[in-house]
Design an enzyme around this catalytic site. Structure first.
Site: not given
Ligand code: ZN
Length: 399
Positions: A205, A357
């Site tokens: 998530c 990232c």
């Protein structure tokens, strides 16, 4: 644990009540007591019940709140995380003033404010092969509210070995699943998912997102299954998986089968104790020749120093375009992880490349990919842009 007199009741079936209700409890739980199928005896069973929640996050929040409100006597919570502002969109156990506190402290306060009669046992640790059996031993029902595969397999195996039901839930973006694994009466997690997905193929998530209401729905389904198990009422989700699609507002029910060849609950089990779940899920298996990630990591401060120094570094951002539009590092080129392999040829292995990232996971996988392709001068920004924002540039938005 089951008795003939009360089929399906867990742990408390048939025993004389050791915890009669007080007058205050009779009032508090009056809406339960007037349901004939629950009644005083049912409420006493809830009071005697012990439920262990693995994770005090998105699923753990509605679980803890509803189970505490319903009068489950003992709630165990396993978590080692700290409340972050990005949790509050769905983790309703925690409030704005809890940011920075441990989730366990925050959860205990919220539960106690709702129902001071609940005994809250906290375990501030990662669930591991070394502690899982000991922590779970004392509980009637185990509820899996985690979001990673090693812990899911660990929770499953420990529940099978201990003969306990495992109320399972999982969520991603707009979709969720819920079932009850109980190897004594039906399939276990391994019967249905014998092999973990390749590392990185299923985003968490934190990486892929989740709509805030979704864990509320799935966690509440898990809470209901838990209450039914404690009461020995109705048909639980043993052998059936409920799949919920929020976008179409559809619930589907799938039948699950026990696998006679299951390595832990099948006819000839080969797993008879807990194993190394990180290894089982492929998290310890770097590509050949890849000698550890430590010296390929570059910390935010170190990267800042090198950039300030004017070092020629090629910065590659492997997030998706919608994330790139939230925040970015100046000079970083976008090459999303999802299509990275098609564009590797655009990179030069003679360059010093820094991959980044959101939190350093996708970029680490990209680094392994480049390593396999023969790149040796590649670095991973440890902790990703999130760490950069915290340690170097507080003006950068975190998400
Ligand atoms: Zn099985």
């Amino acid at each position: 644990m089951y008795t003939d007199s009360e089929p399906g009741a867990l742990g408390v079936g048939g025993r004389r009540c050791e915890m009669p209700l007080t007058n205050e409890e009779i009032l508090r739980y009056s809406r339960h007591l007037i349901i004939p199928e629950v009644g005083v005896r049912g409420q006493e069973k809830l009071k005697e019940g012990k439920v262990l929640l693995i994770g005090a996050g998105g699923l753990g929040s509605p679980l803890a709140l509803y189970l505490a409100a319903a009068g489950v006597g003992t709630l165990g919570l396993v978590d080692f995380d700290v409340v972050d502002l990005s949790n509050l969109q769905r983790q309703i156990l925690h409030g704005f003033w809890d940011v920075g506190r441990t989730k366990l402290e925050s959860a205990r306060d919220t539960i106690t404010a709702l129902n001071p009669d609940v005994t809250v046992q906290t375990y501030e640790t990662r669930l591991t092969s070394a502690n899982a059996l000991t922590i779970m031993a004392d509980y009637d029902v185990i509820v899996d509210g985690t979001d990673n595969f090693p812990t899911r397999y660990l929770t499953n195996d420990a529940c099978v070995l201990l003969g306990k039901p495992n109320v399972y839930g999982s969520i991603f973006r707009f979709e969720g699943q819920c079932t009850v694994f109980d190897a004594r009466r039906g399939p276990c997690y391994r019967c249905v998912f014998p092999h973990p997905p390749p590392p990185g193929s299923v985003p968490s998530c934190a990486e892929g997102g989740v709509l805030g209401v979704l864990p509320g729905i799935i966690g509440t389904l898990q809470a209901m299954e838990t209450i039914k198990l404690l009461l020995g009422l109705g048909e639980t989700l043993v052998g059936r998986l409920v799949f919920y699609d929020a976008l179409s507002t559809e619930f589907q029910r799938l039948e699950l089968r026990k696998d006679p060849a299951c390595p832990i609950c099948g006819e000839h089990p080969t797993i008879t104790g807990l194993i190394d779940y990180e290894e089982f899920c492929g998290l310890h298996t770097p590509p050949p020749g890849f000698d550890g990630i430590e010296h390929c990591q570059i910390r935010p401060r170190e990267l800042k120093n090198r950039l300030d120094h004017g070092d020629r570094l090629v910065l590659i951002d492997v997030r998706e375009p919608h994330e790139y539009s939230i925040c970015r590092l100046e000079g970083a080129r976008l090459m999303p992880f999802s299509t990275f392999a098609e564009h590797v040829h655009q990179l030069n292995s003679a360059d010093e490349i820094v991959l980044l990232c959101k939190n350093g996971l996708r970029s680490l996988q990209t680094l392994q990919l480049l390593w396999e392709a023969g790149f040796r001068k590649v670095f991973n920004l440890a902790g990703g842009l999130d760490a950069w924002a915290k340690q170097v540039d507080p003006t950068m938005p975190r998400y």
